[in-house]
Write a protein that holds these residues in place. Sequence first.
Motif, PDB file in Angstrom:
ATOM      1  N   PRO A 193       0.832  -1.215   0.000  1.00 26.21           N
ATOM      2  CA  PRO A 193       0.000   0.000   0.000  1.00 26.21           C
ATOM      3  C   PRO A 193       0.864   1.262   0.000  1.00 26.21           C
ATOM      4  N   THR A 194       0.377   2.296  -0.654  1.00 28.99           N
ATOM      5  CA  THR A 194       1.095   3.571  -0.718  1.00 28.99           C
ATOM      6  C   THR A 194       0.137   4.679  -0.279  1.00 28.99           C
ATOM      7  N   ARG A 195       0.462   5.364   0.808  1.00 25.81           N
ATOM      8  CA  ARG A 195      -0.426   6.434   1.278  1.00 25.81           C
ATOM      9  C   ARG A 195       0.211   7.809   1.125  1.00 25.81           C
ATOM     10  N   VAL A 196       1.360   7.971   1.739  1.00 21.44           N
ATOM     11  CA  VAL A 196       2.039   9.264   1.701  1.00 21.44           C
ATOM     12  C   VAL A 196       3.505   9.039   1.383  1.00 21.44           C
ATOM     13  N   VAL A 197       4.031   9.860   0.492  1.00 25.03           N
ATOM     14  CA  VAL A 197       5.467   9.832   0.219  1.00 25.03           C
ATOM     15  C   VAL A 197       5.996  11.217   0.538  1.00 25.03           C
TER      16      VAL A 197
ATOM     17  N   LEU B 222       3.973   3.064  -7.683  1.00 23.15           N
ATOM     18  CA  LEU B 222       4.707   4.315  -7.924  1.00 23.15           C
ATOM     19  C   LEU B 222       3.654   5.380  -8.238  1.00 23.15           C
ATOM     20  N   ILE B 223       3.666   6.495  -7.512  1.00 24.40           N
ATOM     21  CA  ILE B 223       2.572   7.464  -7.673  1.00 24.40           C
ATOM     22  C   ILE B 223       2.840   8.386  -8.868  1.00 24.40           C
TER      23      ILE B 223
ATOM     24  N   ALA C  31      18.424  21.708  -2.202  1.00 26.11           N
ATOM     25  CA  ALA C  31      18.251  20.263  -2.421  1.00 26.11           C
ATOM     26  C   ALA C  31      17.565  19.593  -1.240  1.00 26.11           C
ATOM     27  N   LYS C  32      17.570  20.260  -0.077  1.00 25.82           N
ATOM     28  CA  LYS C  32      16.964  19.650   1.109  1.00 25.82           C
ATOM     29  C   LYS C  32      15.464  19.892   1.190  1.00 25.82           C
ATOM     30  N   THR C  33      14.931  20.611   0.223  1.00 33.51           N
ATOM     31  CA  THR C  33      13.490  20.874   0.199  1.00 33.51           C
ATOM     32  C   THR C  33      12.717  19.562   0.280  1.00 33.51           C
ATOM     33  N   VAL C  34      11.782  19.500   1.201  1.00 29.93           N
ATOM     34  CA  VAL C  34      10.987  18.286   1.356  1.00 29.93           C
ATOM     35  C   VAL C  34       9.631  18.471   0.665  1.00 29.93           C
ATOM     36  N   ILE C  35       9.292  17.502  -0.165  1.00 32.82           N
ATOM     37  CA  ILE C  35       8.002  17.512  -0.867  1.00 32.82           C
ATOM     38  C   ILE C  35       7.177  16.356  -0.319  1.00 32.82           C
ATOM     39  N   THR C  36       5.903  16.589  -0.136  1.00 35.49           N
ATOM     40  CA  THR C  36       5.029  15.533   0.363  1.00 35.49           C
ATOM     41  C   THR C  36       3.909  15.268  -0.641  1.00 35.49           C
ATOM     42  N   VAL C  37       3.821  14.026  -1.066  1.00 35.89           N
ATOM     43  CA  VAL C  37       2.746  13.608  -1.967  1.00 35.89           C
ATOM     44  C   VAL C  37       1.787  12.752  -1.143  1.00 35.89           C
ATOM     45  N   ASP C  38       0.546  13.195  -1.063  1.00 39.08           N
ATOM     46  CA  ASP C  38      -0.437  12.513  -0.232  1.00 39.08           C
ATOM     47  C   ASP C  38      -1.511  11.888  -1.122  1.00 39.08           C
ATOM     48  N   VAL C  39      -1.558  10.559  -1.139  1.00 35.04           N
ATOM     49  CA  VAL C  39      -2.511   9.861  -2.009  1.00 35.04           C
ATOM     50  C   VAL C  39      -3.936   9.991  -1.443  1.00 35.04           C
TER      51      VAL C  39
ATOM     52  N   LEU D 128      -8.198   4.259  -8.852  1.00 34.91           N
ATOM     53  CA  LEU D 128      -6.738   4.217  -8.870  1.00 34.91           C
ATOM     54  C   LEU D 128      -6.192   4.572  -7.492  1.00 34.91           C
ATOM     55  N   GLN D 129      -6.858   5.534  -6.858  1.00 38.25           N
ATOM     56  CA  GLN D 129      -6.482   5.912  -5.497  1.00 38.25           C
ATOM     57  C   GLN D 129      -6.604   4.696  -4.576  1.00 38.25           C
ATOM     58  N   THR D 130      -7.721   3.980  -4.704  1.00 39.04           N
ATOM     59  CA  THR D 130      -7.945   2.788  -3.879  1.00 39.04           C
ATOM     60  C   THR D 130      -6.864   1.748  -4.132  1.00 39.04           C
ATOM     61  N   GLN D 131      -6.535   1.580  -5.431  1.00 42.36           N
ATOM     62  CA  GLN D 131      -5.485   0.601  -5.785  1.00 42.36           C
ATOM     63  C   GLN D 131      -4.182   0.923  -5.057  1.00 42.36           C
ATOM     64  N   LEU D 132      -3.801   2.207  -5.082  1.00 43.36           N
ATOM     65  CA  LEU D 132      -2.560   2.614  -4.415  1.00 43.36           C
ATOM     66  C   LEU D 132      -2.674   2.442  -2.904  1.00 43.36           C
ATOM     67  N   LEU D 133      -3.796   2.876  -2.354  1.00 40.73           N
ATOM     68  CA  LEU D 133      -3.954   2.873  -0.898  1.00 40.73           C
ATOM     69  C   LEU D 133      -4.023   1.461  -0.336  1.00 40.73           C
ATOM     70  N   GLU D 134      -4.611   0.563  -1.093  1.00 43.76           N
ATOM     71  CA  GLU D 134      -4.814  -0.779  -0.550  1.00 43.76           C
ATOM     72  C   GLU D 134      -3.855  -1.815  -1.113  1.00 43.76           C
ATOM     73  N   GLY D 135      -3.127  -1.455  -2.195  1.00 43.73           N
ATOM     74  CA  GLY D 135      -2.178  -2.402  -2.771  1.00 43.73           C
ATOM     75  C   GLY D 135      -2.844  -3.717  -3.130  1.00 43.73           C
ATOM     76  N   LEU D 136      -3.976  -3.616  -3.812  1.00 42.24           N
ATOM     77  CA  LEU D 136      -4.799  -4.807  -4.064  1.00 42.24           C
ATOM     78  C   LEU D 136      -4.208  -5.729  -5.132  1.00 42.24           C
ATOM     79  N   ASP D 137      -4.540  -6.997  -5.056  1.00 45.30           N
ATOM     80  CA  ASP D 137      -4.226  -7.961  -6.106  1.00 45.30           C
ATOM     81  C   ASP D 137      -5.360  -7.901  -7.117  1.00 45.30           C
ATOM     82  N   GLU D 138      -5.089  -7.184  -8.198  1.00 46.11           N
ATOM     83  CA  GLU D 138      -6.144  -6.916  -9.168  1.00 46.11           C
ATOM     84  C   GLU D 138      -6.667  -8.195  -9.827  1.00 46.11           C
TER      85      GLU D 138
END
Lengths: 461, 195
Positions: free
Chosen positions: B3-7, B110-111, B131-139, B159-169
């Motif tokens: 699962p991918t929630r926040v990077v 991969l988002i 270069a130390k700038t932190v970026i946050t990607v929130d699914v 697609l959001q659900t797929q990322l959030l739950e890491g489902l076996d499609e």
Amino acid sequence: MFRTLSEKVWERHVVRRAAGEPDLLYVDLHLVHEVTSPQAFEGLRLAKRPVRRPDLTLATMDHNVPTNDEPAEDISARQIEAMARNAREFGIRCYPMGDPNQGIVHVISPQLGLTQPGMTIVCGDSHTSTHGALGALAWGIGTSEIEHVLATQTIAQTKPGTMAVTVDGLLPADCAAKDVILGIIARIGTSGGTGNVIEYRGAAIRALSMEGRLTICNMSIEAGARAGMVAADDVTFSWLEGRPYAPKGAQWERALDDWRSLATDADAPFDRDVAIDASTLRPYVTWGTNPAQSVTIDGAVPDPDALPADARESAHRALRYQELAPGTAVRDIAVDAVFIGSCTNARLEDLRLASEVVRGRKVRSGLRALVVPGSMRVKADAEREGLDRIFLDAGFEWRDAGCSMCLGMNPDVLRPGERCASTSNRNFEGRQGPGGRTHLVSPTVAAATAIAGHFALPADL
Amino acid sequence: MEPTRVVSGRALPLGRANVDTDQIIPSHWLKRIERTGYAPGLFEAWRKDPSFVLNDDRYRGANILIAGANFGGGSSREHAVWALQEAGFRAVIAPTIADIFKSNAIKNGLIPVELRADTVSRLLAAVEADAKTVITVDVVLRTVAAPGVKASFPLAGFLQTQLLEGLDEIALTLRHEADIAAFETKRAEWLPRVR
């Protein structure tokens, strides 16, 4: 309700539709090759899943096979063996190296009559759009999707948009289908078709042979499109009739009625519509490192600073890579190699057109020139017509079928710094070998260029 | 798939447009039959240039890639996504991302983040300046945040659900076996079967 060709084919393949979800579509034909499938078969093995419909699946070896007598290097041989083993283990028909039906996957399926109007076809290769030339809805997929199709014979997809590219008018005699598609991509750009299925329409498309339509649909992906299609017509039907997998007898008649009903309704709206006047097209040569960076053969390499702002940075980078100066006349650019091949331009008609140009002439000395037929059937047909002799006498190499120098996976690669006139589909940096420089052209221009040593038309020889 | 929630992390400012899949992973790497082993091939040709941004120590450890328009165009090779992930990238930000790449990315967690070109330019400028700038990607929120930048990106619900739950499609689809079997009884009889 009025609908387009692609919408009609889409609708008749919906297995399941639910609000907020992509449609689950049935796949009529799944084409498989050695490069993008091994990880998918491994996934099936790990999950203990069978292939649902081996009878709707066809495999071949094309991307990574040698096209001469040299054995494949070890790592390639391992991939080729994996394809054979996976096909055996999962009960899939595979045309291996040496088989008379082997060839580039997008050449063999239409040739066998497997590609038919109204079908859905997928393959782990972006040039699957080729099959749209017969009125099929066909698109490239990744390895995860390959595994999904193998296991379920379906694919979950969001419905794409519709885009019409209407090409009317008379194509100049020295232009080919390749010039039509390069002209279209120059106009709409490498992401001009993103999210859409392009339907190619108009008198100039109708006037093309099936081979020409295959060339055009093949490069739809180079405009970013999901797929490209041409509505089936008498050209399609007469091309299909009698092929091994084409319907026969009463089935053929029923199929014809059905296929005719798929044409876009007269008042169906498209999300986007682009009109091109074929009479304004010329033979194109790409100068850059994406297929939209092209000019006509009568033109010159552009000055990046004179291009629209969003194209400048890419153009500067491309010219540095290609080692070309702005203002250089296209005809003054000399090449080291000529490649006639690929799923774009290696069918019989392409080889005939090229052979007409080289007949009785010699390849410029020092220049490496390759003809790689799209399939072993194309090769055999060409040899029956004596085309192999014409190419060999002129100094071309005459190879076995495969993707070869289109993508540089097998030993047919450019050396660093070499410049190539290529009938393939991508001029990306290093596409034909690290450091190699690719210029996309039609088979006719490629042939004339092989003789002249620089970009040329037959009339220049 | 995980699962991918926040990077959240530092970003690599690649910037250039039309980064095609042949640049991300050249074709000779595709001879491998495994799903792993691609990181050394990532941007192989460009990396030979010492001034290429991936060779810049300041960006070592970045997990977000920022590129120009039409990222990932060209071939359908999922190896491009595998190579990026193996090299530590978990999100790609660009004004436009090619269709097949986007689909491959989602299926591997991969988002793919498409933002307006001017927003991408601001992120690039921020990361190039520091270069130390932190970026946050929130699914979950479908947002990208960095100092002085806050933007939403499009991502269809499924697609959001797929990322959030890491489902076996595949397992999900196989639940609809009855629908698939019913469909198969209605297919035209002339449709070809491979012999």
